[in-house]
Design a protein around this motif. Structure first.
Motif, PDB file in Angstrom:
ATOM      1  N   SER A  53     -17.325  11.893  98.304  1.00 37.08           N
ATOM      2  CA  SER A  53     -17.028  12.768  99.434  1.00 37.08           C
ATOM      3  C   SER A  53     -17.667  14.137  99.257  1.00 37.08           C
ATOM      4  O   SER A  53     -18.049  14.790 100.241  1.00 37.08           O
ATOM      5  N   THR A  54     -17.818  14.586  98.012  1.00 31.93           N
ATOM      6  CA  THR A  54     -18.465  15.879  97.789  1.00 31.93           C
ATOM      7  C   THR A  54     -19.925  15.833  98.199  1.00 31.93           C
ATOM      8  O   THR A  54     -20.445  16.781  98.798  1.00 31.93           O
ATOM      9  N   GLY A  55     -20.597  14.721  97.886  1.00 30.36           N
ATOM     10  CA  GLY A  55     -21.996  14.588  98.273  1.00 30.36           C
ATOM     11  C   GLY A  55     -22.176  14.483  99.775  1.00 30.36           C
ATOM     12  O   GLY A  55     -23.080  15.098 100.347  1.00 30.36           O
ATOM     13  N   VAL A  56     -21.299  13.715 100.425  1.00 29.77           N
ATOM     14  CA  VAL A  56     -21.374  13.574 101.881  1.00 29.77           C
ATOM     15  C   VAL A  56     -21.145  14.928 102.550  1.00 29.77           C
ATOM     16  O   VAL A  56     -21.845  15.307 103.505  1.00 29.77           O
ATOM     17  N   GLY A  57     -20.164  15.670 102.054  1.00 27.16           N
ATOM     18  CA  GLY A  57     -19.893  16.996 102.609  1.00 27.16           C
ATOM     19  C   GLY A  57     -21.075  17.927 102.452  1.00 27.16           C
ATOM     20  O   GLY A  57     -21.391  18.699 103.368  1.00 27.16           O
ATOM     21  N   ALA A  58     -21.741  17.850 101.304  1.00 21.74           N
ATOM     22  CA  ALA A  58     -22.891  18.720 101.057  1.00 21.74           C
ATOM     23  C   ALA A  58     -24.028  18.430 102.015  1.00 21.74           C
ATOM     24  O   ALA A  58     -24.637  19.342 102.581  1.00 21.74           O
ATOM     25  N   VAL A  59     -24.330  17.157 102.212  1.00 21.77           N
ATOM     26  CA  VAL A  59     -25.424  16.781 103.110  1.00 21.77           C
ATOM     27  C   VAL A  59     -25.122  17.255 104.534  1.00 21.77           C
ATOM     28  O   VAL A  59     -25.975  17.850 105.211  1.00 21.77           O
ATOM     29  N   ALA A  60     -23.901  17.008 105.006  1.00 21.69           N
ATOM     30  CA  ALA A  60     -23.529  17.408 106.365  1.00 21.69           C
ATOM     31  C   ALA A  60     -23.505  18.930 106.509  1.00 21.69           C
ATOM     32  O   ALA A  60     -23.985  19.480 107.508  1.00 21.69           O
ATOM     33  N   GLY A  61     -22.946  19.611 105.521  1.00 22.58           N
ATOM     34  CA  GLY A  61     -22.848  21.066 105.592  1.00 22.58           C
ATOM     35  C   GLY A  61     -24.202  21.749 105.564  1.00 22.58           C
ATOM     36  O   GLY A  61     -24.440  22.707 106.321  1.00 22.58           O
ATOM     37  N   LEU A  62     -25.091  21.267 104.709  1.00 22.49           N
ATOM     38  CA  LEU A  62     -26.422  21.862 104.633  1.00 22.49           C
ATOM     39  C   LEU A  62     -27.206  21.639 105.928  1.00 22.49           C
ATOM     40  O   LEU A  62     -27.921  22.532 106.388  1.00 22.49           O
ATOM     41  N   TRP A  63     -27.060  20.441 106.501  1.00 22.58           N
ATOM     42  CA  TRP A  63     -27.741  20.179 107.770  1.00 22.58           C
ATOM     43  C   TRP A  63     -27.233  21.125 108.850  1.00 22.58           C
ATOM     44  O   TRP A  63     -28.026  21.698 109.604  1.00 22.58           O
ATOM     45  N   ALA A  64     -25.912  21.314 108.936  1.00 17.53           N
ATOM     46  CA  ALA A  64     -25.344  22.184 109.964  1.00 17.53           C
ATOM     47  C   ALA A  64     -25.767  23.634 109.745  1.00 17.53           C
ATOM     48  O   ALA A  64     -26.083  24.354 110.710  1.00 17.53           O
ATOM     49  N   PHE A  65     -25.791  24.071 108.482  1.00 16.27           N
ATOM     50  CA  PHE A  65     -26.186  25.450 108.191  1.00 16.27           C
ATOM     51  C   PHE A  65     -27.626  25.692 108.607  1.00 16.27           C
ATOM     52  O   PHE A  65     -27.944  26.710 109.241  1.00 16.27           O
TER      53      PHE A  65
END
Length: 407
Positions: free
Chosen positions: A258-270
Motif C-alpha cells: 500500500s505504501t508503494g501504491v500510495g507513492a505512485v498515485a501521490g507523485l502522479w497527482a503532484f
C-alpha cells in the motif's frame, strides 16, 4: 524548450531514456538480489540474526560510500564513474553465484556492492542535471521516483517467485546481468562530458558537510533528510502491527504494498496539479505533514484498512518531499560540488532511516506498534518545524535582496 515539460518530452531525449533505464534495471535487480540473499543465508545458517545482518549489509555500507566517494563524481567524468561502478558491481554479483562460496566472502561482496551504491546514486543524480535543464529536472525526479517505487514492489515479488521456482542464485545472476546492461546503456547512449573540476582539498566528509551547511536553504534541505528517521516507521513495524491485529504474513505484504501504491498515485497527482517551478514552495508544508497520517492508526476501530490508507498517504507525501528536496538542492549546489553534496545528503537520509528502523522497533516492543506509529508520526511534525521554518526564513531573505543592476 517551449511549453511545460512533460514526462513524454523528457523521454524524447535518448540520453535521459538511457540513464533512466540504466538505473531502473540495476535497481530492479538489486531488489531481486536482496530477496535471494535473505533466502540463501537463512537456508545455509537457519539463523534469523545472520539473515537480518546480511540484509542490513545491502544498505549500511552505502552510507559510507556516499560520504567518502561521492566527490569522485565531481572530479571525474560522471558517466565514467557510473560505468566503473557498474563493472565492479557486476563482478561482485557474479562472484556470489559461485557454488559453495564461504558465507564470510558472500557478506564481503554484499558490502562492496552496497558501498559502491552510494557514489553511484550521487553521480547519477548529478549526471541527470547535465542531461536535463533546470525546468525539466523536477519532472525527471518525479518520473524516477514513481518508477523506483514500482520497481521495488515488483522486484520483491518477482524475487520471491524466481527464488522458489529456480534458485536464489538465479536472482544473483540476473542482478549481475543488469549491471552489465546498465554499463552498455551508458556506453552507447550517454555522451561523455568533462569533469566538473572540483579543486583539491574538497574530498573530505567535512568538506561535503560544509557545502551543505554553509548556505541556509541547503541547510534546510539537509535537515529535512533526517526526517526519514520518523517516516520509515511503517516499514519497520508493519509485521508486528499486523500480528497485533491477529493477521497473517500476507497482510504484512499488503501493508507494505500500500505504501508503494500510495507513492505512485501521490507523485502522479503532484506532478499533474503542481507546476515544477512551484515545487520548492511546498517544502515547509511537506516537512510538517508527511508523518501526520500515521497518527490516524491510533483511532479506535480503524483496523487494517485505515492503516493501509495512512501508510499510503504518508509514503506518498514522503516521496513527494524527496522529489522536491532533490530537484531543489541540485540547483542550489555549485556544479563542481553537486555530486558530493547530493551524496552527503543521501547518506544522511539513509542513516536516519537505519536508526529510525531500530527506534521504531524499540518503541513497538516497549509499548505497542500502534503507539510507535502514532508517536513517530506526531514527532515528525514537531521535528519538521526546524527545516520548514528555516526554509521560509531563508527564502524570504533571498527574495528581499535587491535585484542585480541590469545596466
Amino acid at each position: 524548450m517551449h511549453g511545460k515539460p512533460t514526462p513524454r518530452s523528457l523521454f524524447s531525449s535518448t540520453e535521459f531514456r538511457a540513464a533512466w533505464l540504466a538505473e531502473l534495471v540495476s535497481f530492479f535487480g538489486d531488489q531481486l538480489a536482496r530477496v535471494a540473499l535473505a533466502i540463501l543465508v537463512f537456508d545455509r545458517t537457519d539463523s534469523a540474526a545472520l539473515t537480518g545482518l546480511t540484509y542490513a549489509l545491502t544498505y549500511v555500507p552505502s552510507v559510507v560510500g556516499a560520504l567518502t566517494l561521492s566527490h569522485l563524481a565531481d572530479r571525474r567524468p560522471r558517466r565514467s564513474v557510473l560505468m566503473t561502478v557498474d563493472i565492479c558491481r557486476a563482478i561482485a554479483a557474479g562472484a556470489m553465484v559461485i557454488p559453495g562460496i564461504p558465507l564470510g566472502v558472500l557478506c564481503l561482496l554484499v558490502s562492496v556492492m552496497s558501498f559502491l551504491g552510494g557514489p553511484y546514486r550521487a553521480a547519477h543524480l548529478a549526471l541527470l542535471r547535465e542531461i536535463l535543464s533546470a525546468e525539466q529536472y523536477p519532472i525527471g525526479m518525479s518520473v524516477r521516483q514513481i518508477t523506483m517505487q514500482a520497481a521495488q514492489i515488483f522486484g520483491f515479488a518477482f524475487g520471491g517467485v524466481v527464488s522458489s521456482v529456480f534458485t536464489p542464485r538465479a536472482c544473483l545472476a540476473f542482478d549481475a546481468t543488469t549491471f552489465v546492461a546498465s554499463f552498455g546503456l551508458y556506453w552507447c547512449f550517454v555522451k561523455s562530458r568533462p569533469a566538473a573540476g572540483t579543486p583539491e582539498g574538497t574530498g573530505s566528509v567535512a568538506a561535503g558537510l560544509t557545502v551543505l551547511w554553509a548556505e541556509p536553504r541547503r541547510r534546510a534541505i539537509f535537515l529535512s533528510t533526517a526526517l526519514g528517521f520518523f517516516y520509515i516507521t511503517p516499514e519497520a513495524v508493519a509485521a508486528p502491527y499486523a500480528s497485533a491485529l491477529g493477521l497473517g504474513s500476507v497482510w504484512v505484504g499488503v501493508l507494505l504494498a500500500s505504501t508503494g501504491v500510495g507513492a505512485v498515485a501521490g507523485l502522479w497527482a503532484f506532478h499533474r496539479f503542481v507546476p515544477a517551478h512551484r515545487y520548492a514552495d511546498h517544502l515547509p508544508l511537506l516537512c510538517f505533514t508527511t508523518g501526520l497520517p500515521l497518527v490516524a492508526v491510533a483511532i479506535q476501530g480503524g483496523g487494517i484498512y485505515l492503516a493501509m490508507v495512512s501508510f499510503a498517504v504518508s509514503n506518498a507525501l514522503w516521496c513527494i518531499q524527496v522529489v522536491v528536496s532533490v530537484s531543489t538542492l541540485v540547483e542550489l549546489l555549485p556544479d563542481d560540488r553537486r555530486a558530493q553534496g547530493m551524496g552527503v545528503a543521501s547518506a544522511m537520509n539513509l542513516t536516519a532511516q537505519g536508526v529510525g528502523t531500530g527506534g521504531a522497533g524499540l518503541l513497538a516492543q516497549w509499548q505497542s506498534p500502534v503507539f510507535a506509529l502514532s508517536f513517530m508520526g506526531a514527532a515528525s511534525a514537531v521535528a519538521g518545524l526546524w527545516p520548514g521554518l528555516l526554509w521560509l526564513r531563508s527564502t524570504r531573505k533571498v527574495a528581499a535582496l535587491p535585484a542585480p543592476d541590469s545596466a
